[in-house]
Enzyme design. Structure first.
Site, mmCIF file in Angstrom:
data_model
loop_
_atom_site.group_PDB
_atom_site.id
_atom_site.type_symbol
_atom_site.label_atom_id
_atom_site.label_comp_id
_atom_site.label_asym_id
_atom_site.label_seq_id
_atom_site.Cartn_x
_atom_site.Cartn_y
_atom_site.Cartn_z
ATOM 1 N N CYS A 168 0.832 -1.215 0.000
ATOM 2 C CA CYS A 168 0.000 0.000 0.000
ATOM 3 C C CYS A 168 0.867 1.266 0.000
ATOM 4 O O CYS A 168 0.530 2.259 -0.647
ATOM 5 C CB CYS A 168 -0.909 0.020 1.216
ATOM 6 S SG CYS A 168 -1.954 -1.422 1.370
HETATM 7 C C1 BEZ Z 1 0.548 -4.779 1.890
HETATM 8 O O1 BEZ Z 1 0.162 -3.664 1.577
HETATM 9 O O2 BEZ Z 1 1.729 -5.092 1.790
HETATM 10 C C2 BEZ Z 1 -0.427 -5.836 2.374
HETATM 11 C C3 BEZ Z 1 -1.582 -5.453 3.020
HETATM 12 C C4 BEZ Z 1 -2.453 -6.438 3.479
HETATM 13 C C5 BEZ Z 1 -2.186 -7.777 3.261
HETATM 14 C C6 BEZ Z 1 -1.044 -8.129 2.566
HETATM 15 C C7 BEZ Z 1 -0.155 -7.166 2.122
#
Ligand code: BEZ
Length: 216
Positions: free
Chosen positions: A45
């Site tokens: 994100c």
């Molecule tokens: C991420 O943004 O890395 C992420 C967020 C939730 C679950 C898996 C990865």
């Protein structure tokens, strides 16, 4: 009523990092990209939000407003934005909805109770990597859902916006892997006589596949 292509974007009021909004007022006469991410302070994100902030001018030049969302509190959003800016060397300026109570997420079907790869440590679903493109008539024009493991391709998002905006102005569609400036497809509803006037020199590959120079 499920949200589908062609349905009206449901209205809502929400707290954002730029203050409270009414979504329909926010849309105004613009195109809007409403996009969610699983959670603040997560790695994929952080790269996505940084990339969108870096590309702000691509959206501005197309008359597109951006608005992010996750089920986190405003204070977390604000702390995380400082990280995003630092890590990606950007100045994130679009609002992010603090949907801590998951009202907007539920309204837009952004919670997937079946995807066990996208839950917090207590098993509560995060918001999906959803994207909704809304046009100035407040109609949903694109819906995307990406897995938690995979950062979105924002070139593709801009590409689809270009195709939609061009198709709204001219009676055309766009072929696979089309990019701005490439040849377009004459819309099937256009007769050959109309096509001669609208797209002089258009090429008939098959009666159902007619190519024309891009009207850009
Ligand atoms: C991420 O943004 O890395 C992420 C967020 C939730 C679950 C898996 C990865």
């Amino acid at each position: 009523m499920p949200i589908r292509l062609g349905t009206s974007a449901p209205n809502f009021q929400a707290q954002t990092t730029k203050g409270p909004i009414d979504f329909h007022q926010f849309i105004g006469n613009s195109w809007v990209v409403l996009f969610s991410h699983p959670a603040d302070f997560t790695p994929v994100c952080t790269t996505e939000l940084g990339e969108v902030a870096r590309r702000q001018s691509d959206f501005d030049s197309r008359g597109v407003k951006l608005i992010g969302l996750s089920a986190n509190k405003l204070e977390d959003h604000n702390k995380w934005i400082a990280d995003i800016n630092e890590i990606n060397n950007v100045d994130l300026s679009f609002p992010i909805i603090a949907d801590y109570e998951r009202k907007v997420s539920a309204l837009y079907d952004m919670l997937d109770y079946q995807d066990i790869t996208n839950v917090d440590t207590a098993g509560v679903p995060f918001t999906v990597r959803s994207v909704f493109v809304v046009d100035p008539k407040k109609t949903i024009r694109l819906i995307l859902s990406y897995p938690a493991s995979t950062g979105r391709n924002f070139d593709e998002l801009v590409r689809v916006i270009d195709s939609l905006q061009l198709g709204d102005k001219h009676r055309i569609t766009t072929p696979a892997n089309w990019r701005k400036g490439d040849d377009v497809i004459v819309h099937p509803s256009v007769t050959n006589e109309e096509a001669e006037k609208l797209f002089p020199g258009f090429k008939t590959v098959k009666p159902y596949l007619r190519l024309a120079k891009s009207p850009f």
